[in-house]
Scaffold this motif. Structure first.
Motif, PDB file in Angstrom:
ATOM      1  N   GLU A 135      42.582  45.504  92.847  1.00 25.90           N
ATOM      2  CA  GLU A 135      43.269  46.713  93.301  1.00 25.90           C
ATOM      3  C   GLU A 135      44.714  46.426  93.691  1.00 25.90           C
ATOM      4  O   GLU A 135      45.543  47.336  93.699  1.00 25.90           O
ATOM      5  CB  GLU A 135      42.517  47.338  94.482  1.00 25.90           C
ATOM      6  N   VAL A 136      44.986  45.169  94.013  1.00 22.31           N
ATOM      7  CA  VAL A 136      46.342  44.788  94.409  1.00 22.31           C
ATOM      8  C   VAL A 136      47.170  44.379  93.206  1.00 22.31           C
ATOM      9  O   VAL A 136      48.315  44.820  93.038  1.00 22.31           O
ATOM     10  CB  VAL A 136      46.311  43.643  95.452  1.00 22.31           C
ATOM     11  N   ILE A 137      46.600  43.529  92.339  1.00 21.34           N
ATOM     12  CA  ILE A 137      47.405  42.948  91.261  1.00 21.34           C
ATOM     13  C   ILE A 137      47.908  43.974  90.255  1.00 21.34           C
ATOM     14  O   ILE A 137      48.929  43.759  89.602  1.00 21.34           O
ATOM     15  CB  ILE A 137      46.637  41.836  90.505  1.00 21.34           C
ATOM     16  N   ALA A 138      47.218  45.108  90.134  1.00 20.87           N
ATOM     17  CA  ALA A 138      47.628  46.117  89.157  1.00 20.87           C
ATOM     18  C   ALA A 138      48.573  47.163  89.745  1.00 20.87           C
ATOM     19  O   ALA A 138      49.068  48.020  89.022  1.00 20.87           O
ATOM     20  CB  ALA A 138      46.398  46.806  88.573  1.00 20.87           C
ATOM     21  N   ASP A 139      48.826  47.084  91.054  1.00 22.33           N
ATOM     22  CA  ASP A 139      49.662  48.073  91.731  1.00 22.33           C
ATOM     23  C   ASP A 139      50.936  47.400  92.223  1.00 22.33           C
ATOM     24  O   ASP A 139      50.902  46.559  93.135  1.00 22.33           O
ATOM     25  CB  ASP A 139      48.888  48.683  92.905  1.00 22.33           C
ATOM     26  N   ALA A 140      52.068  47.755  91.634  1.00 23.05           N
ATOM     27  CA  ALA A 140      53.332  47.072  91.939  1.00 23.05           C
ATOM     28  C   ALA A 140      53.688  47.122  93.416  1.00 23.05           C
ATOM     29  O   ALA A 140      54.139  46.119  93.985  1.00 23.05           O
ATOM     30  CB  ALA A 140      54.461  47.686  91.109  1.00 23.05           C
ATOM     31  N   GLU A 141      53.488  48.273  94.059  1.00 21.66           N
ATOM     32  CA  GLU A 141      53.879  48.410  95.463  1.00 21.66           C
ATOM     33  C   GLU A 141      52.941  47.647  96.391  1.00 21.66           C
ATOM     34  O   GLU A 141      53.375  46.989  97.334  1.00 21.66           O
ATOM     35  CB  GLU A 141      53.933  49.885  95.858  1.00 21.66           C
ATOM     36  N   LYS A 142      51.634  47.730  96.122  1.00 25.93           N
ATOM     37  CA  LYS A 142      50.662  46.983  96.937  1.00 25.93           C
ATOM     38  C   LYS A 142      50.891  45.485  96.802  1.00 25.93           C
ATOM     39  O   LYS A 142      50.793  44.734  97.783  1.00 25.93           O
ATOM     40  CB  LYS A 142      49.232  47.332  96.518  1.00 25.93           C
ATOM     41  N   LEU A 143      51.184  45.056  95.586  1.00 28.14           N
ATOM     42  CA  LEU A 143      51.403  43.638  95.318  1.00 28.14           C
ATOM     43  C   LEU A 143      52.647  43.138  96.047  1.00 28.14           C
ATOM     44  O   LEU A 143      52.627  42.085  96.697  1.00 28.14           O
ATOM     45  CB  LEU A 143      51.539  43.427  93.812  1.00 28.14           C
ATOM     46  N   TYR A 144      53.720  43.893  95.959  1.00 24.38           N
ATOM     47  CA  TYR A 144      54.971  43.524  96.635  1.00 24.38           C
ATOM     48  C   TYR A 144      54.768  43.470  98.151  1.00 24.38           C
ATOM     49  O   TYR A 144      55.195  42.517  98.812  1.00 24.38           O
ATOM     50  CB  TYR A 144      56.055  44.533  96.273  1.00 24.38           C
ATOM     51  N   THR A 145      54.094  44.465  98.702  1.00 23.10           N
ATOM     52  CA  THR A 145      53.837  44.498 100.150  1.00 23.10           C
ATOM     53  C   THR A 145      53.000  43.301 100.573  1.00 23.10           C
ATOM     54  O   THR A 145      53.248  42.695 101.627  1.00 23.10           O
ATOM     55  CB  THR A 145      53.120  45.808 100.531  1.00 23.10           C
ATOM     56  N   ALA A 146      52.020  42.940  99.734  1.00 16.38           N
ATOM     57  CA  ALA A 146      51.134  41.814 100.067  1.00 16.38           C
ATOM     58  C   ALA A 146      51.888  40.492 100.116  1.00 16.38           C
ATOM     59  O   ALA A 146      51.793  39.737 101.090  1.00 16.38           O
ATOM     60  CB  ALA A 146      49.995  41.732  99.054  1.00 16.38           C
ATOM     61  N   VAL A 147      52.671  40.190  99.074  1.00 11.09           N
ATOM     62  CA  VAL A 147      53.364  38.898  99.038  1.00 11.09           C
ATOM     63  C   VAL A 147      54.497  38.857 100.061  1.00 11.09           C
ATOM     64  O   VAL A 147      54.787  37.806 100.641  1.00 11.09           O
ATOM     65  CB  VAL A 147      53.882  38.556  97.627  1.00 11.09           C
ATOM     66  N   LYS A 148      55.123  39.991 100.298  1.00  7.21           N
ATOM     67  CA  LYS A 148      56.186  40.057 101.299  1.00  7.21           C
ATOM     68  C   LYS A 148      55.630  39.704 102.676  1.00  7.21           C
ATOM     69  O   LYS A 148      56.235  38.924 103.426  1.00  7.21           O
ATOM     70  CB  LYS A 148      56.793  41.463 101.312  1.00  7.21           C
ATOM     71  N   GLY A 149      54.461  40.253 103.007  1.00  2.10           N
ATOM     72  CA  GLY A 149      53.841  39.959 104.295  1.00  2.10           C
ATOM     73  C   GLY A 149      53.372  38.520 104.403  1.00  2.10           C
ATOM     74  O   GLY A 149      53.560  37.865 105.442  1.00  2.10           O
ATOM     75  N   LEU A 150      52.760  38.005 103.348  1.00  3.60           N
ATOM     76  CA  LEU A 150      52.264  36.630 103.349  1.00  3.60           C
ATOM     77  C   LEU A 150      53.401  35.626 103.533  1.00  3.60           C
ATOM     78  O   LEU A 150      53.277  34.649 104.270  1.00  3.60           O
ATOM     79  CB  LEU A 150      51.514  36.337 102.044  1.00  3.60           C
ATOM     80  N   ASP A 151      54.515  35.862 102.852  1.00  8.09           N
ATOM     81  CA  ASP A 151      55.618  34.903 102.912  1.00  8.09           C
ATOM     82  C   ASP A 151      56.456  35.052 104.170  1.00  8.09           C
ATOM     83  O   ASP A 151      57.087  34.083 104.620  1.00  8.09           O
ATOM     84  CB  ASP A 151      56.499  35.024 101.671  1.00  8.09           C
ATOM     85  N   GLU A 152      56.483  36.240 104.747  1.00 10.47           N
ATOM     86  CA  GLU A 152      57.235  36.417 105.994  1.00 10.47           C
ATOM     87  C   GLU A 152      56.666  35.527 107.091  1.00 10.47           C
ATOM     88  O   GLU A 152      57.405  35.004 107.926  1.00 10.47           O
ATOM     89  CB  GLU A 152      57.199  37.883 106.418  1.00 10.47           C
ATOM     90  N   GLU A 153      55.352  35.315 107.057  1.00 10.77           N
ATOM     91  CA  GLU A 153      54.709  34.413 108.027  1.00 10.77           C
ATOM     92  C   GLU A 153      55.188  32.979 107.857  1.00 10.77           C
ATOM     93  O   GLU A 153      55.078  32.171 108.774  1.00 10.77           O
ATOM     94  CB  GLU A 153      53.189  34.463 107.849  1.00 10.77           C
ATOM     95  N   ARG A 154      55.701  32.650 106.686  1.00 10.19           N
ATOM     96  CA  ARG A 154      56.173  31.300 106.370  1.00 10.19           C
ATOM     97  C   ARG A 154      57.697  31.182 106.444  1.00 10.19           C
ATOM     98  O   ARG A 154      58.274  30.211 105.979  1.00 10.19           O
ATOM     99  CB  ARG A 154      55.669  30.896 104.983  1.00 10.19           C
ATOM    100  N   GLY A 155      58.339  32.217 106.984  1.00 12.08           N
ATOM    101  CA  GLY A 155      59.785  32.173 107.139  1.00 12.08           C
ATOM    102  C   GLY A 155      60.553  32.504 105.885  1.00 12.08           C
ATOM    103  O   GLY A 155      61.744  32.206 105.778  1.00 12.08           O
ATOM    104  N   LEU A 156      59.889  33.143 104.908  1.00 11.68           N
ATOM    105  CA  LEU A 156      60.534  33.516 103.649  1.00 11.68           C
ATOM    106  C   LEU A 156      60.591  35.036 103.555  1.00 11.68           C
ATOM    107  O   LEU A 156      59.582  35.720 103.725  1.00 11.68           O
ATOM    108  CB  LEU A 156      59.760  32.954 102.452  1.00 11.68           C
ATOM    109  N   ILE A 157      61.777  35.551 103.274  1.00  6.65           N
ATOM    110  CA  ILE A 157      61.990  36.993 103.238  1.00  6.65           C
ATOM    111  C   ILE A 157      62.174  37.471 101.797  1.00  6.65           C
ATOM    112  O   ILE A 157      63.038  36.981 101.075  1.00  6.65           O
ATOM    113  CB  ILE A 157      63.243  37.388 104.062  1.00  6.65           C
ATOM    114  N   TRP A 158      61.329  38.415 101.386  1.00  5.16           N
ATOM    115  CA  TRP A 158      61.460  39.043 100.076  1.00  5.16           C
ATOM    116  C   TRP A 158      62.423  40.214 100.202  1.00  5.16           C
ATOM    117  O   TRP A 158      62.200  41.131 100.997  1.00  5.16           O
ATOM    118  CB  TRP A 158      60.102  39.547  99.573  1.00  5.16           C
ATOM    119  N   LEU A 159      63.496  40.206  99.430  1.00  2.31           N
ATOM    120  CA  LEU A 159      64.398  41.336  99.362  1.00  2.31           C
ATOM    121  C   LEU A 159      63.877  42.319  98.308  1.00  2.31           C
ATOM    122  O   LEU A 159      62.752  42.187  97.839  1.00  2.31           O
ATOM    123  CB  LEU A 159      65.808  40.842  99.058  1.00  2.31           C
TER     124      LEU A 159
END
Length: 312
Positions: A96-120
């Motif tokens: 349900e995530v991998i096929a939805d561009a917005e859900k996918l972007y939100t997911a990786v943005k949140g995961l990486d923010e915890e690691r000090g990486l910011i998705w623009l």
């Protein structure tokens, strides 16, 4: 003598001040090891230099290498794809995530923010994996989708597919795709290639019937190939976005608006044309990136910077 010493001290102070200023505005930019990434890196480098940043480029890195480099603070910034981050880096596979561009972007943005990486901001271009076949084969067997290919593969055990080793082994790669679609190729009929480029000439010569491709590869159009629809939605969306270390963005908050000026211009059509200019028309990465930025009004046409090694 005293005036000479004073002049020397002033000169040294000026040199030190200039060096510190250059270091303060120094950005280490990473890039992966294929044409599209060379272009994204050069486009980013040029626009940063236009705004006064000193850019050091670390290119030709694999996904694993570039990820480790940013975590180890060896680079400050690079372009990553949402699907790569979700599937290959974080090892997740929620359909349900991998096929939805917005859900996918939100997911990786949140995961990486915890690691000090910011998705623009992400670009709309989707450089997802694709399966391609020669137009003649598609017409003869009425192939429009991967499911259609599966039906043919069960009838014709001689069908041969070529793909690079990364696609064959990665979590969202060939083996999992075949399981998802419920078919297989005959024994020995999957050929491992060094990269995806050899597939195009082999398809053209009839040595392969199916090849792995990226959706923005210009060779698809240069060699009259047909992209098969991923009708069961296996492949993730692969939207690229600049990923930057949090401390770098905090030090240079102006980078957010500057880098966010790029993704809105990068759609599938634009990226295919850029890749085509390098891979098919044999123009340099620097020339293509520079002309594109000038055409979009993002840099002036008087900028003079060093050449980047050409792709390929």
């Amino acid at each position: 003598m005293k005036s000479i010493l004073m002049t020397g001290c002033l000169l040294l102070a000026f040199i030190q001040s200039s060096w510190l200023q250059a270091e303060e505005h120094r950005i280490v930019l990473g890039g992966k090891n294929f044409t599209e990434q060379f272009l994204l890196a050069r486009i980013t480098s040029l626009i940063l230099q236009e705004r006064g940043f000193v850019v050091e480029e670390e290119l030709n890195l694999s996904t694993i290498e570039i990820r480790q480099a940013i975590l180890d603070q060896k680079i400050d910034l690079y372009w990553e794809y949402t699907g790569t981050a979700y599937s290959a880096i974080h090892r997740l596979s929620d359909p349900e995530v991998i096929a939805d561009a917005e859900k996918l972007y939100t997911a990786v943005k949140g995961l990486d923010e915890e690691r000090g990486l910011i998705w623009l901001d992400k670009a709309s271009l989707n450089n997802t994996y694709s399966l391609v076949v020669p137009a003649k084969l598609a017409e003869t067997h009425r192939l429009a989708s991967i499911s259609d290919l599966g039906v043919l593969a069960q009838i014709d055990s001689s069908l041969t597919m070529g793909a690079d080793g990364v696609f064959i082994r990665r979590p969202d790669g060939l083996r999992q795709m075949l399981q998802h679609y419920g078919f297989s190729f005959g024994p020995g009929n999957i050929i491992e290639l060094q990269g995806n480029r050899p597939a195009y000439s082999l398809l053209q010569r009839g040595r392969l019937q199916v090849g792995m491709a990226f959706a923005t590869d210009p060779q698809i159009y240069a060699h009259d190939l047909v992209v098969l629809e991923d009708d069961l939605g296996f492949f993730p969306v692969y939207n690229p976005a600049p990923v930057i270390r949090r401390e770098v963005l905090e030090r240079h908050p102006e980078l957010e608006s500057l880098l966010n000026s790029l993704p809105g211009f990068l759609n599938d059509k634009e990226m295919i044309q850029l890749n085509y200019a390098v891979d098919i028309d044999n123009k340099s990465v620097d020339q293509v990136a520079r002309e594109w930025l000038i055409g979009k009004g993002l840099i002036s046409d008087t900028q003079s910077v060093s050449e980047m090694p050409e792709a390929g």
